[in-house]
Design an enzyme around this catalytic site. Sequence first.
Site, PDB file in Angstrom:
ATOM      1  N   LYS A 226       0.907  -1.126   0.141  1.00  0.00           N
ATOM      2  CA  LYS A 226      -0.020  -0.014   0.011  1.00  0.00           C
ATOM      3  C   LYS A 226       0.952   1.326  -0.183  1.00  0.00           C
ATOM      4  CE  LYS A 226      -4.375  -1.693   1.100  1.00  0.00           C
ATOM      5  NZ  LYS A 226      -5.642  -1.811   1.922  1.00  0.00           N
ATOM      6  N   ARG A 267      -3.232 -10.415   4.242  1.00  0.00           N
ATOM      7  CA  ARG A 267      -3.635 -10.364   2.815  1.00  0.00           C
ATOM      8  C   ARG A 267      -2.335  -9.902   2.211  1.00  0.00           C
ATOM      9  NH1 ARG A 267      -5.609  -6.758  -0.850  1.00  0.00           N
ATOM     10  NH2 ARG A 267      -7.079  -7.585  -2.685  1.00  0.00           N
TER      11      ARG A 267
HETATM   12  N1  PMM Z   1      -7.400  -3.488   0.192  1.00  0.00           N
HETATM   13  C1  PMM Z   1      -7.678  -3.703  -1.096  1.00  0.00           C
HETATM   14  C2  PMM Z   1      -8.355  -4.530  -1.777  1.00  0.00           C
HETATM   15  N2  PMM Z   1      -9.235  -5.563  -0.879  1.00  0.00           N
HETATM   16  N3  PMM Z   1      -9.890  -6.347   1.396  1.00  0.00           N
HETATM   17  C3  PMM Z   1      -9.710  -6.033   2.645  1.00  0.00           C
HETATM   18  N4  PMM Z   1     -10.443  -7.007   3.563  1.00  0.00           N
HETATM   19  N5  PMM Z   1      -8.869  -5.067   3.229  1.00  0.00           N
HETATM   20  C4  PMM Z   1      -8.364  -4.275   2.307  1.00  0.00           C
HETATM   21  O1  PMM Z   1      -7.629  -3.380   3.036  1.00  0.00           O
HETATM   22  C5  PMM Z   1      -8.257  -4.262   1.085  1.00  0.00           C
HETATM   23  C6  PMM Z   1      -9.164  -5.150   0.631  1.00  0.00           C
HETATM   24  C7  PMM Z   1      -6.839  -2.894  -1.908  1.00  0.00           C
HETATM   25  O2  PMM Z   1      -5.510  -3.253  -2.294  1.00  0.00           O
HETATM   26  P1  PMM Z   1      -5.095  -4.108  -3.407  1.00  0.00           P
HETATM   27  O3  PMM Z   1      -5.431  -3.130  -4.606  1.00  0.00           O
HETATM   28  O4  PMM Z   1      -3.767  -4.331  -3.331  1.00  0.00           O
HETATM   29  O5  PMM Z   1      -5.932  -5.301  -3.663  1.00  0.00           O
END
Ligand code: PMM
Length: 293
Positions: A226, A267
């Site tokens: 991020k 994640r």
């Molecule tokens: N951040 C992203 C996408 N999905 N889901 C959860 N539960 N928490 C998050 O902080 C989150 C998410 C955005 O990040 P990406 O573009 O790397 O997928």
Amino acid sequence: MGVNGVPKGSVAGLPTPPRALVMGVLNVTPDSFSDGGLWLEPERAIAHGHELLAEGADLIDVGGESTRPGAARPSEQEELRRVIPVVRALVEAGAQVSIDTMRARVAHEAIEAGAVLVNDVSGGLADPEMLPMVASSGVAYVSMHWRGFSDQMQSRAVYDDVVAEVIKGLRSRAEAAYAAGIPAERIAIDPGLGFAKTGEHNWTLLAALDRLTAVGHPVLLAASRKTFLGTLLSDPATGRPRRTVERDDASVAIAVLAARAGVWCVRAHAVRPTLDAVKVAARWGAEEAGTSP
Ligand code: PMM
């Protein structure tokens, strides 16, 4: 705080290794901030999902809507077109698939295709059908702290006390989920790093993980690649933020510290090093606790 390196709580219906789970990120989008466009064709997305599975991902989080600040929403049809074939193929390959969506219909079709977890970054606020649909389907649910869609969220990054307000918001959405019929043991919570939060807010929340794990639901944390890490690692000479694909070492560092704090799931884009790191955290914690194998 949980026993060092051992997750605080588990979610019914999902794997329960004695360490934090690792959720691999699979964005089937043209514009996600770190891997947008890489896996837009279903075959490429499926192939990448197989790689994440081979690296040991406990869950694979398939998403068809970019949530980067300022992103426009795809239509429901387009989101379905992106994600459903990928969910189906990865379920057939033996993966535990999570569907990253704010839309009840997308979640429903993904569940029909075998998804076991709905990861809703809006905590049920974006689609009134979401919580009742998850309740009737019997799958697990991640409820994230959210203050509006990507085109408005950065203007809402205003708090007097970010930790207290995020916890209050998470509790209120968990109550909405129970009221809709989702059992407490199927719910995880997530502070939503970067969603209506500045980098400063993210660091404040990370330093308060013990207060989040004390809320009473397992905690998912998604710091991987991020913007706040890009800022931390910016080039001292030019001030330019570190590129997204070069943020994995810092993301792994966050994962290990989060695992130490009792987080249930991290994640991650880089699954293999993240999994190694949470295994180290769990083994170290077991040694401290006198429960080593
Ligand atoms: N951040 C992203 C996408 N999905 N889901 C959860 N539960 N928490 C998050 O902080 C989150 C998410 C955005 O990040 P990406 O573009 O790397 O997928």
